[in-house]
Design an enzyme around this catalytic site. Structure first.
Site, PDB file in Angstrom:
ATOM      1  N   GLY A 215       0.787  -1.225   0.000  1.00  0.00           N
ATOM      2  CA  GLY A 215       0.000   0.000   0.000  1.00  0.00           C
ATOM      3  C   GLY A 215       0.819   1.275   0.000  1.00  0.00           C
ATOM      4  O   GLY A 215       0.253   2.375  -0.059  1.00  0.00           O
ATOM      5  N   LYS A 216       2.141   1.185   0.037  1.00  0.00           N
ATOM      6  CA  LYS A 216       2.976   2.390   0.076  1.00  0.00           C
ATOM      7  C   LYS A 216       2.997   3.086  -1.290  1.00  0.00           C
ATOM      8  O   LYS A 216       2.646   2.500  -2.318  1.00  0.00           O
ATOM      9  CB  LYS A 216       4.411   2.040   0.487  1.00  0.00           C
ATOM     10  N   ASN A 217       3.463   4.335  -1.304  1.00  0.00           N
ATOM     11  CA  ASN A 217       3.596   5.039  -2.583  1.00  0.00           C
ATOM     12  C   ASN A 217       4.478   4.260  -3.546  1.00  0.00           C
ATOM     13  O   ASN A 217       4.237   4.250  -4.750  1.00  0.00           O
ATOM     14  CB  ASN A 217       4.184   6.432  -2.367  1.00  0.00           C
TER      15      ASN A 217
END
Length: 367
Positions: free
Chosen positions: A190-192
């Site tokens: 879910g991180k950038n």
């Protein structure tokens, strides 16, 4: 604490990865063909790319962001008998890693505008046992680097960046990963910059520190003799397929972050007055990993968003010093405690369109 997903998902990883499906399949086939699933050529390539992206000299791929923090502390010789200053407003992994390294997390308050670590509170917490300060670049915004670096230099402490939510963020033009003694990144999906599973990295311009981290993360093996174990290490390595995926995604990180900034600009223009986005430091270039607002009616807001099919979250409803795992901290940390009752995370992702922002804001107008 999360709401349902529907018309406007909080984060749609299927859509994000679908845009790269063909390239990801090619990368997977390449890994299958050479069979070096751990430590393959993709890992070294990504490490070189990401170190350059962070304007740093070295990158060591590891299993996850929590390991990255622990490995930095261990490589610096920080452990039993040491205190490490940590903001109370962070994901629990920051404090977990400190404890796993054998040190004691000392929780301090955050600034009321950005909700990032307050340098004055950090300075007040320094004592003879203090060995390091961890500046957590939360929500996609870097901490006040000059203030914390100056404090660390004056007191002889290591300034460590927890950059798990700040891939591509900058402060006064300098990128996350270039500000401290070392930086820990997470590549949770879910991180950038997210992998297709767990992954992490340590970034530093201290080449000797990077070598020690790499040794510790690979069972303490000597660089040129895999049967010689110079340190008591552990197993924390980045898989080849994850590195391949990260290289593909790194090429579009800046454009994805620009889209996040545009979406956040639209939120600021359209949100009802009772929903105030967390402030952006004038010196910071935010990458909006999360779109965090403050409201006095969070429960009603969550219900309204869920009824409209809008995903939402809270990051984080319980400050670290109030978690049962860290019981024993009786001191009040007022800013973090108050913010924990008010913060609400709205959907933000490069795959959202302008109409999604309108739908989110419309759902909040009746609250």
């Amino acid at each position: 604490m999360n709401g349902n997903t529907g018309a406007v998902p909080f984060l749609d990883l299927v859509d994000i990865n679908a845009e790269l499906q063909t390239d990801l399949e090619v990368a997977w086939k390449a890994v299958l063909q050479h069979g070096r699933f751990v430590g393959g050529p993709e890992v070294e390539r990504f490490e070189t790319q990401f170190a350059a992206y962070c304007e740093s000299r070295s990158c060591v791929g590891v299993a996850n962001g929590t390991d990255a923090i622990e490995l930095i502390l261990t490589a610096l010789g920080i452990g039993s008998g040491d205190d490490v200053i940590v903001p109370a407003n962070t994901f629990v992994a920051t404090a977990e890693a400190v404890r796993a390294a054998g040190a004691r997390p000392v929780f301090v308050d955050v600034r009321p505008d950005t909700l990032l670590i307050d340098p004055a509170a950090a300075a007040a917490a320094v004592n003879r046992r203090t060995a390091a300060i961890i500046g957590v670049h939360l929500f996609g915004q870097m901490v006040d680097v000059p203030a914390l670096s100056s404090l660390a230099d004056r007191c002889g402490l290591a300034f460590i960046e927890d950059a798990a939510q700040a891939h591509g963020a900058r402060y006064s033009g300098h990128p996350a990963g270039s500000a401290g003694r070392a930086a820990a990144f997470s590549f949770y999906p879910g991180k950038n910059l997210g992998a297709l599973g767990d992954g992490g990295a340590v970034v530093t311009s201290d080449v000797k520190l990077a070598d020690r981290v790499r040794c510790l993360a690979n069972h303490g093996r000597a660089a040129h003799d895999r049967h010689r174990h110079e340190l008591s290490g552990r197993n924390s390595r980045l898989d080849s397929i994850q590195a391949a995926a990260l290289s593909l995604k790194l090429a579009r990180l800046d454009s994805d972050n620009a889209r996040r900034r545009e979406l956040m600009r639209r939120y600021r223009e359209s949100l009802p007055a009772s929903f105030q986005p967390v402030a952006v430091d004038p010196a910071a270039e935010h990458v909006h990993h999360l779109a965090v607002v403050r409201t006095l009616r969070r429960e009603q807001a969550g219900a309204a968003l869920s009824a409209a099919g809008v995903g939402w979250g809270v990051h984080y409803p319980v400050p670290c010093h109030r978690q049962p795992a860290f019981a024993g901290c009786d001191e009040r940390i007022p800013v973090a405690e108050e913010a924990a009752t008010q913060i609400l995370s709205l959907p933000i992702s490069p795959t959202l369109d302008d109409g999604d922002v309108v739908r989110v804001c419309d759902a909040l107008r009746g609250v």
